[in-house]
Design an enzyme around this catalytic site. Structure first.
Site, PDB file in Angstrom:
ATOM      1  N   GLY A 258      28.211  44.187  47.796  1.00 33.72           N
ATOM      2  CA  GLY A 258      28.872  44.557  46.559  1.00 33.72           C
ATOM      3  C   GLY A 258      28.464  44.601  45.132  1.00 33.72           C
ATOM      4  N   ARG A 295      26.064  49.904  48.939  1.00 33.10           N
ATOM      5  CA  ARG A 295      26.097  50.824  47.790  1.00 33.10           C
ATOM      6  C   ARG A 295      24.710  50.940  46.786  1.00 33.10           C
ATOM      7  NH1 ARG A 295      30.779  52.676  45.386  1.00 33.10           N
ATOM      8  NH2 ARG A 295      31.942  51.119  46.429  1.00 33.10           N
ATOM      9  N   CYS A 361      43.745  72.740  50.110  1.00 32.20           N
ATOM     10  CA  CYS A 361      45.155  72.820  49.678  1.00 32.20           C
ATOM     11  C   CYS A 361      45.908  71.583  49.604  1.00 32.20           C
ATOM     12  CB  CYS A 361      46.142  73.808  50.991  1.00 32.20           C
ATOM     13  SG  CYS A 361      45.371  74.945  51.471  1.00 32.20           S
TER      14      CYS A 361
HETATM   15  C1  LIG Z   1      31.570  47.065  52.443  1.00 35.28           C
HETATM   16  C2  LIG Z   1      30.965  45.868  52.850  1.00 35.28           C
HETATM   17  C3  LIG Z   1      29.775  45.600  52.272  1.00 35.28           C
HETATM   18  C4  LIG Z   1      28.809  46.556  51.408  1.00 35.28           C
HETATM   19  O1  LIG Z   1      29.666  46.713  50.192  1.00 35.28           O
HETATM   20  P1  LIG Z   1      28.747  47.423  48.908  1.00 35.28           P
HETATM   21  O2  LIG Z   1      29.589  47.440  47.866  1.00 35.28           O
HETATM   22  O3  LIG Z   1      28.453  48.644  49.382  1.00 35.28           O
HETATM   23  O4  LIG Z   1      27.282  46.594  48.917  1.00 35.28           O
HETATM   24  C5  LIG Z   1      29.094  44.663  52.685  1.00 35.28           C
HETATM   25  N1  LIG Z   1      29.622  43.520  53.332  1.00 35.28           N
HETATM   26  C6  LIG Z   1      30.996  43.879  54.015  1.00 35.28           C
HETATM   27  C7  LIG Z   1      31.680  42.926  55.030  1.00 35.28           C
HETATM   28  C8  LIG Z   1      31.677  45.115  53.747  1.00 35.28           C
HETATM   29  O5  LIG Z   1      32.841  45.303  54.044  1.00 35.28           O
END
Ligand SMILES: *Cc1c(COP(=O)(O)O)cnc(C)c1O
Length: 438
Positions: A258, A295, A361
C-alpha cells in the site's frame, strides 16, 4: 534525474530523499536507461508499455533494505504487474509473491519464485485455487472469513495436508486514500474484525488440518502517510499478543502493501522513512515480517507510450486524440487518477490546455482532462508516466482492440516481453455453433 517516491521530506528525516527512475531526457529525447524511446517504437509501434529493469531493481532494493534490521520477506504484490519478465527480475532479487488467484500462482511458479515465499490473499478463493496452493506448498493463506477457514480445512484434509494460514485482520484504520483502494476500514469487504478473528482462533482446535502461522493485514493502496501503517502495526501487535496468550505460536506478521508513489505532487514517504518509523517497533517483536508492496516497486518503473492521431478543436475546447485508450490504461477512467504526460521529443512549442482522449466509444475514455501540455501534433509521441503498476494488468480487449506489447529495457538493450496481440488472438477460444435452421 527524476525525483522518486517523494522528496518533500518527512518530519522524521529532515533531508529530502531523492531517487531516480530511469526515464529521462538526454538532449531533449526521452530515454529509458540507454535506449531512446523512439527506437523501441520503431520496432514495436504504439501504444507500448515500457519497463526499466534497472528501476525495478532499484525500487526492490530500496524497499528490502529499509527493513534489513528485522527478519522479513518481501512478497511482491504481483497483481500490480504480473509480466513474467518483470517477475523474473524481482525473483532474481530474492522477492517472494503475494498472489490473489490461481493464475498468479501459475505465473510465479513459472519464474521460479519459491512456494515458501508465496502468500495467498483475497476474499474469494475457490476450491481449485486452494488445492493448487496446497499442492504447491505455499507459505500462508491469508484467510479472510471463518467460512474460508472451514473450507480450507476441509480441502487440506482431503489432500492429507496441513494448511498454513494467517487470519487477515481488518485493523479499522483509515488509510486516507481513494475509497476504491482503501481496504482496512470496518466497512470494507476485506479481512476479519479482531473480535471475530479471536473467536475464530479460539475454536481453531475444530480445524485439525489448519496450522496458524501468522497474522496479516493490508489497509489500502497509494497511502502517502506513515501514520496509518504505524497504527495498523500497533493494532496487529496487540492482537497477536492475545493470540499468543491462547497458546498459538505465531511466526509471521504480514503488514501488507500500500505504500504510495508520486504521480503528480504527492509526497509519499520513502521506504527508508517508513522503515525508520516501523523498524524500532518491529525489533521488539519476535516475528518475521512480511511485506506485500506492489505499486511502490513497479509504478514508476513503467511508462505507456502513445502516438497523437488527431487534433480537434470543438467550440474552443481542445482535444488531443491518441492511439491509447481506457482498455489499455483504465486508471484515469476508473479512479480519476493522474498520469504525467510528456512529449517523447522535447522542442519549442506553445502550451495549450487539452483533453487527451482515446478512440473508444465512451465519454469515460480519457487519459487526462484539461491538461496543460505542449501543443504536440499528429504523428508525435507522448509518454504517460508512472504506468508500471495496475496498467497492463488491468487492460482488456474492449472495442476489439488487441492488447498492447510490453517491453523491458535493460541497459542499452530491450526485449519484447509480451508481443502485441493479433486479430487472431482476439477470437482465439471463440466458436460459432452449428445453429439449427429456423
Ligand atoms: C493490492 C494488494 C497489495 C498491494 O498494494 P499496493 O498498493 O500495490 O502496494 C498488497 N496486499 C494485498 C492483500 C492487496 O490486495
Amino acid at each position: 534525474m527524476k525525483e522518486e517516491y517523494g522528496s518533500m521530506g518527512h518530519p522524521h528525516t529532515p533531508t529530502p530523499l531523492k531517487h531516480m527512475h530511469y526515464f529521462e531526457y538526454k538532449n531533449n529525447i526521452l530515454y529509458s536507461e540507454e535506449v531512446p524511446i523512439e527506437k523501441i517504437v520503431e520496432a514495436v509501434g504504439t501504444p507500448v508499455y515500457i519497463y526499466s529493469r534497472r528501476t525495478l531493481i532499484r525500487h526492490y532494493r530500496a524497499f528490502d533494505s529499509a527493513f534489513q534490521e528485522v527478519p522479513h520477506i518481501v512478497c511482491f504484490a504481483m497483481k500490480a504487474n504480473s509480466n513474467l519478465a518483470v517477475l523474473k527480475v524481482l525473483a532474481d532479487e530474492g522477492s517472494g509473491a503475494d498472489i490473489v488467484s490461481g493464475g498468479e500462482l501459475y505465473r510465479c511458479l513459472k519464474v521460479g519464485i519459491p512456494a515458501s515465499k508465496i502468500v495467498f490473499s483475497g476474499v474469494g478463493k475457490t476450491r481449485k485455487e486452494i488445492e493448487e496452493a496446497l499442492q504447491a506448498g505455499i507459505l500462508s493463506f491469508n484467510v479472510e472469513s471463518p467460512q474460508e477457514l472451514a473450507f480450507i480445512d476441509r480441502i487440506a484434509g482431503e489432500l492429507n495436508r496441513k494448511a498454513p494460514i494467517s487470519p487477515r485482520i481488518n485493523p479499522d484504520v483509515d488509510p486516507k486514500t481513494h475509497p476504491y483502494i482503501s481496504t482496512g476500514l470496518r466497512e470494507n469487504k476485506f479481512g476479519i474484525s479482531m473480535s471475530v478473528a479471536l473467536d475464530m482462533l479460539k475454536s481453531i482446535k475444530d480445524y485439525p488440518n489448519i496450522q496458524v502461522v501468522g497474522v496479516s493485514s493490508h489497509i489500502g493502496s497509494q497511502i502517502t502517510k506513515i501514520q496509518p501503517f504505524l497504527d495498523a502495526l500497533e493494532k496487529l501487535l496487540s492482537f497477536v499478543e492475545e493470540v499468543r496468550n491462547m497458546g498459538l505460536d505465531i511466526k509471521y506478521m504480514d503488514i501488507g502493501g500500500g505504500l504510495g508513489i508520486r504521480y503528480r505532487d504527492e509526497s509519499p514517504p520513502h521506504p527508508r522513512e517508513l522503515g525508520e518509523v516501523l523498524v524500532p517497533r518491529m525489533k521488539k517483536a519476535p516475528y518475521t515480517f512480511i511485506f506485500e508492496p506492489g505499486r511502490v516497486i513497479v509504478g514508476n518503473a513503467g511508462i505507456l507510450v502513445t502516438r497523437v492521431l488527431y487534433d480537434k478543436v470543438n467550440e474552443g475546447k481542445h482535444f488531443k486524440i491518441v492511439d491509447v485508450a481506457m482498455n489499455d490504461l483504465v486508471r484515469p477512467s476508473l479512479y480519476g487518477s493522474y498520469h504525467e504526460i510528456i512529449p517523447v521529443v522535447k522542442r519549442e512549442r506553445p502550451l495549450i490546455k487539452a483533453d487527451v482522449v482515446g478512440p473508444i466509444c465512451e465519454s469515460g475514455d480519457f487519459m487526462a482532462k484539461n491538461r496543460e501540455l505542449p501543443d504536440v501534433q499528429p504523428g508525435e509521441l507522448l509518454a504517460l508516466m508512472s504506468a508500471g503498476a495496475y496498467g497492463f494488468v488491468m487492460s482488456s480487449n474492449y472495442n476489439s482492440r488487441p492488447r498492447v506489447p510490453e517491453v523491458l529495457v535493460d541497459g542499452d538493450s530491450f526485449y519484447i516481453v509480451r508481443r502485441r496481440e493479433r486479430y487472431e488472438d482476439l477470437i482465439a477460444g471463440e466458436e460459432i455453433p452449428e445453429f439449427r435452421k429456423v
